[in-house]
Design a protein around this motif. Structure first.
Motif, PDB file in Angstrom:
ATOM      1  N   ALA A  93      -4.445  -6.131  -1.788  1.00  0.00           N
ATOM      2  CA  ALA A  93      -3.454  -5.096  -1.508  1.00  0.00           C
ATOM      3  C   ALA A  93      -2.901  -4.543  -3.047  1.00  0.00           C
ATOM      4  O   ALA A  93      -2.667  -3.404  -3.031  1.00  0.00           O
ATOM      5  N   ILE A 113      -8.756   2.947   3.767  1.00  0.00           N
ATOM      6  CA  ILE A 113      -8.619   1.352   3.267  1.00  0.00           C
ATOM      7  C   ILE A 113      -8.739   0.472   4.519  1.00  0.00           C
ATOM      8  O   ILE A 113      -7.897   0.690   5.633  1.00  0.00           O
ATOM      9  N   ILE A 120       0.810  -1.142   0.020  1.00  0.00           N
ATOM     10  CA  ILE A 120       0.050   0.201   0.016  1.00  0.00           C
ATOM     11  C   ILE A 120       0.725   1.327  -0.027  1.00  0.00           C
ATOM     12  O   ILE A 120       0.486   2.287  -0.685  1.00  0.00           O
ATOM     13  N   LEU A 175      -5.510  -2.813  -4.851  1.00  0.00           N
ATOM     14  CA  LEU A 175      -5.767  -1.464  -4.328  1.00  0.00           C
ATOM     15  C   LEU A 175      -4.423  -0.489  -4.857  1.00  0.00           C
ATOM     16  O   LEU A 175      -4.677   0.638  -4.897  1.00  0.00           O
ATOM     17  N   ARG A 176      -3.114  -1.071  -4.678  1.00  0.00           N
ATOM     18  CA  ARG A 176      -2.180  -0.075  -5.002  1.00  0.00           C
ATOM     19  C   ARG A 176      -2.178   0.114  -6.588  1.00  0.00           C
ATOM     20  O   ARG A 176      -2.006   1.388  -6.728  1.00  0.00           O
ATOM     21  N   PHE A 207      -5.785   1.598   6.579  1.00  0.00           N
ATOM     22  CA  PHE A 207      -4.845   2.604   6.130  1.00  0.00           C
ATOM     23  C   PHE A 207      -5.697   4.105   5.594  1.00  0.00           C
ATOM     24  O   PHE A 207      -6.644   3.945   5.448  1.00  0.00           O
TER      25      PHE A 207
END
Length: 295
Positions: free
Chosen positions: A280, A214, A174, A283-284, A187
């Protein structure tokens, strides 16, 4: 010379904000709203988790810290304080809470879903206001009292529940350090450029609701349920939708939370329950489509 003037104005604004923060009797605000604040810089944030609700989504029982946490944040500004927040409500609670808030001078800035298929359905009422912070706090508590939101502060846990995930790897992917909260690994990814509301800069970004949030809730075997919201400018909305969907993450809502923010922002909510590392990375990929700060 212009740069010096700008620096001087910024310094004066900082001094003014600090002076305003000192003038506010935060103990009285705490008493009016019924609990102590989490303080970040000059922002006082109050959490009202919906611990009274048992909400399930795709077989997952959602922890309050994942998607059921009402909150309100106060920030000193000229003439008192500004307040913003997000109240988690059942459908039957929307109108009674709205009526009480309006009656007491609180603005309603949005009402909508964040997730889909939840049982029972939950809705999110975003609020704002400006003025005497004690009066604002009293009004918000009166609004919450029209719902079944627990108004007695929850007892502090002896320790945080274990997070059965490789959190170090999640941090690395992240790109910021996460924090455990009530069995959820959370996060906050701030944007690079400042965000202001009614001329006041919303900082710190996380406590004022303008950082991409997140949450990972472990669901066993290295899997996690994820939800939260991306904070986006208009040109970022569709690139982020495509990045999320191409990585198996469902987009569940796109909408506004505020009325007078600069730049204009849109909030994109999402959901998935899958391998936490895989999610993850997805999401990144979406974060990389935004003007987000790198740690």
């Amino acid at each position: 010379m212009r740069a010096v003037r700008v620096l001087a104005i910024c310094a004066m604004a900082t001094i003014s904000s600090a002076a305003s923060a000192q003038e506010i009797d935060w103990k009285k605000v705490d008493e009016a709203i019924g609990r102590s604040a989490a303080v970040s810089g000059d922002v006082h944030r109050y959490g009202f988790p919906r611990t009274d609700l048992t909400v399930t989504l795709d077989g997952v029982t959602i922890k309050p810290a994942l998607a059921l946490g009402s909150w309100t944040a106060f920030k000193p500004m000229h003439g008192g304080a500004m307040v913003m927040g997000d109240l988690v409500l059942l459908e039957t609670e929307i109108n009674p809470v709205m009526a009480k808030l309006i009656e007491n001078g609180i603005d309603i800035t949005a009402v909508h879903n964040h997730v889909l298929r939840a049982n029972p359905l939950t809705f999110y009422m975003h609020i704002g206001g400006h003025g005497d912070p004690v009066k604002l706090a009293t009004a918000i508590r009166a609004g919450l009292a029209a719902s079944k939101t627990p108004l007695t502060p929850p007892a502090a846990p002896a320790s945080q529940p274990a997070i059965d995930l490789d959190t170090a790897q999640l941090d690395q992917i992240i790109g910021v350090k996460g924090q455990p909260n009530g069995g959820v690994y959370q996060f906050g990814v701030p944007r690079r450029d400042p965000v202001s509301e009614s001329g006041t800069q919303l900082s710190p970004a996380g406590p004022t609701g303008v950082a991409t949030g997140i949450g990972f809730q472990p669901t066993g075997g290295g899997k996690a349920a994820i939800t939260g919201d991306f904070v986006l400018t208009a040109d970022e909305v569709n690139p982020v939708i495509k990045a999320l969907r191409s990585n198996g993450i469902e987009v569940t809502a796109v909408h506004s939370h505020m009325l007078n923010e600069q730049p204009r922002l849109f909030f994109m909510h999402f959901w998935a329950n899958d391998d936490a590392v895989k999610l993850a990375k997805g999401l990144r990929a979406a974060i990389d489509k935004t003007a987000s700060a790198k740690s």
